[in-house]
Scaffold this active site. Structure first.
Site, PDB file in Angstrom:
ATOM      1  CD  GLU A 143      -2.967   1.035   2.318  1.00  0.00           C
ATOM      2  OE1 GLU A 143      -3.297  -0.091   2.740  1.00  0.00           O
ATOM      3  OE2 GLU A 143      -3.476   2.085   2.740  1.00  0.00           O
TER       4      GLU A 143
ATOM      5  CE  LYS B 103      -6.386  -1.540   5.500  1.00  0.00           C
ATOM      6  NZ  LYS B 103      -5.559  -0.705   4.605  1.00  0.00           N
TER       7      LYS B 103
ATOM      8  CG  ASP C  90       0.995 -16.124  12.248  1.00  0.00           C
ATOM      9  OD1 ASP C  90       0.188 -15.488  11.534  1.00  0.00           O
ATOM     10  OD2 ASP C  90       0.744 -17.261  12.693  1.00  0.00           O
TER      11      ASP C  90
ATOM     12  CG  HIS D 139      -3.728   7.244  -0.318  1.00  0.00           C
ATOM     13  ND1 HIS D 139      -3.016   6.091  -0.453  1.00  0.00           N
ATOM     14  CD2 HIS D 139      -4.449   7.117   0.822  1.00  0.00           C
ATOM     15  CE1 HIS D 139      -3.293   5.297   0.563  1.00  0.00           C
ATOM     16  NE2 HIS D 139      -4.156   5.894   1.359  1.00  0.00           N
TER      17      HIS D 139
HETATM   18  C1  MEV Z   1      -6.078   3.150   4.815  1.00  0.00           C
HETATM   19  O1  MEV Z   1      -5.350   1.995   4.494  1.00  0.00           O
HETATM   20  C2  MEV Z   1      -6.047   3.401   6.308  1.00  0.00           C
HETATM   21  C3  MEV Z   1      -6.969   4.522   6.787  1.00  0.00           C
HETATM   22  O2  MEV Z   1      -8.301   4.285   6.351  1.00  0.00           O
HETATM   23  C4  MEV Z   1      -6.902   4.525   8.300  1.00  0.00           C
HETATM   24  C5  MEV Z   1      -7.910   5.418   8.961  1.00  0.00           C
HETATM   25  O3  MEV Z   1      -8.961   5.668   8.386  1.00  0.00           O
HETATM   26  O4  MEV Z   1      -7.627   5.809  10.110  1.00  0.00           O
HETATM   27  C6  MEV Z   1      -6.558   5.867   6.231  1.00  0.00           C
END
Ligand code: MEV
Length: 448
Positions: free
Chosen positions: A109, A287, A303, A401
């Protein structure tokens, strides 16, 4: 109703020009391939190329050399055919417990590595990250069914603590020599729709090993005795990935000047409150944390699934899924972040030990214990979270991004060398980032 789509597989000779013997196999589109495991990696690739009607280019891609020897791949997993390379980037600017560290991150990513470096730079002058760890203990569970007197049985098991400790330690004298081994016994009664289950927890300090093999062996060894003592029937004997005896913690503060003002700080606190109080947001927030955590876990041959399962279960330990981090304002107005999550990672055993790239990357971090590695990973998770929250609470995530994303799109459209940067730059400038636009820009560039 969805109709099955008839698939006609091209023969191997049509697809790749290879031998007639393989062509015959290709005419049978079946996943039943007796003896597949006995073939070499190259032979397996031939078989799957035939199965999938694969062209020469893809066939060669699967055979391309990687940074692990195919023999090693064949020992690591079953039916090995190839490897898939994931880019490894180095996060800079991290200062953890007074030591500067460079941290390798394996991720597909864009922006993930840069976000950690930027976030760490912004707290470098206020001391970087301070970390700690609750311990390096893993839990293994033994499930007992059909115990006639669960409460009585629970105490009967607890009375055998010393005997249980001996059985566990005898399974792994090396671990005991290294200062690890059995630590605690717990017995829980879990009510289920099919009756009360007696669940035995053995808590084992696995030191620098992730410890799955060690504790699973102990649980399997103990199970028959426990069944005998209780008159019950043992079923599952396996570690718990909710490794709440192996929690890594990190904290850091960011000065208001470093982050660009009180409005940014307050917006970030509001972003955190949203995550901590709404599971829909918490899942995405966590995430983002795992973008950093899993990238280091993967780069060091650990892992990722174990760590991810543990983190998300830990986030829900209060009965509601919440943020793994906290964000608040200190007495002097700085932004203070903390993170806590189970981090069952090791430095010995499994892929960590045998994957030559993982070993080399671990060498960059320069840790001598699994706990140190876990603590640095926690710091990376916090930095990642800071970066995502700051972007989300200010300009939005897309701006940062977009330039790397545009480069990916330029690649997919066929740009090479210096074309990639130029196509990406024009895509961002036009604010239209898709493959069609990239192809158009590329054609213009090449036409010149
Ligand atoms: C993207 O991989 C991760 C985000 O969505 C985390 C977040 O929203 O805090 C940008």
């Amino acid at each position: 109703m969805i109709q099955p789509v008839p698939v006609t597989l091209p023969t191997m000779s049509e697809a790749t020009g290879e031998t007639a013997a393989v062509t015959e196999q290709a005419s049978t589109p079946t996943s039943r391939i007796p003896g597949f495991h006995k073939l070499s990696a190259e032979q397996r690739i031939d078989r799957i190329a035939a199965f999938a009607g694969m062209g020469q280019e893809h066939r060669e891609q699967l055979s391309a050399p990687s940074n692990i020897d195919p023999h090693l791949g064949d020992h690591m997993i079953e039916n090995f055919v190839t490897t898939i390379a994931i880019p490894v980037g180095i996060a800079t600017n991290l200062r953890v417990d007074g030591r500067d560290v460079l941290v390798p991150m394996a991720t597909e990513e864009s922006s993930v590595v840069a976000a950690v470096g930027n976030s760490a730079r912004q707290c470098y002058d206020s001391g970087g990250f301070t970390t700690s760890m609750s311990g390096t203990e893993m839990i293994a569970q033994i499930q007992l069914l059909d115990v006639p007197d669960p409460h009585h049985a629970r105490l009967r098991i607890l009375e055998r603590r010393d005997e249980i400790a001996q059985v566990c330690d005898a399974c792994d004298p090396v671990l005991v020599r290294l200062g690890g081994g059995f630590r605690e016994l717990d017995v829980r009664l879990v009510d289920t729709p099919t009756g009360t289950m007696v669940i035995v927890h053995i808590v084992v300090d696995t030191r620098d090993a992730m410890g799955a093999n060690a504790v699973n062996t102990m649980a399997e060894r103990l199970a028959p005795s426990i069944a005998r003592w209780t008159g019950g029937r043992t079923l599952l004997r396996i570690l718990s990935n909710l490794a709440d005896r192996r929690v890594a913690r990190a904290r850091a503060t960011w000065s208001v000047d470093a982050i660009g003002g009180t409005h940014v700080r307050d917006a970030m606190v509001a972003a955190y409150q949203f995550a901590d109080n709404d599971p829909y947001r918490a899942a995405t927030h966590n995430k983002g944390i795992m973008n950093g955590v899993s990238a280091v876990v993967l780069a060091t041959g650990n892992d990722t699934r174990a760590v991810e399962a543990g983190a998300h279960a830990y986030a829900a330990r209060t009965g509601r899924y919440r943020s793994l981090s906290t964000w608040e304002v200190t007495a002097d107005g700085a932004l203070a972040g903390t993170i806590e999550l189970p981090l069952a990672v090791g430095l010995v055993g499994g892929a960590v030990k045998i994957h030559p790239t993982a070993r080399a990357l671990l060498g960059i971090i320069g840790v001598s214990t699994a706990a140190e590695l876990a603590r640095i990973i926690a710091a990376v998770g916090l930095a990642q979270n800071f970066g995502a929250m700051k972007a989300l609470a200010t300009e939005g995530i897309q701006k940062g991004h977009m330039s790397l994303h545009a480069q990916n799109i330029a690649f997919s459209a066929g740009a090479t060398g210096e074309e990639v940067g130029e196509v990406a730059r024009r895509l961002v400038a036009d604010a239209t980032i898709n493959e069609e636009a990239a192809a158009r820009i590329l054609a213009t560039l090449r036409g010149r």
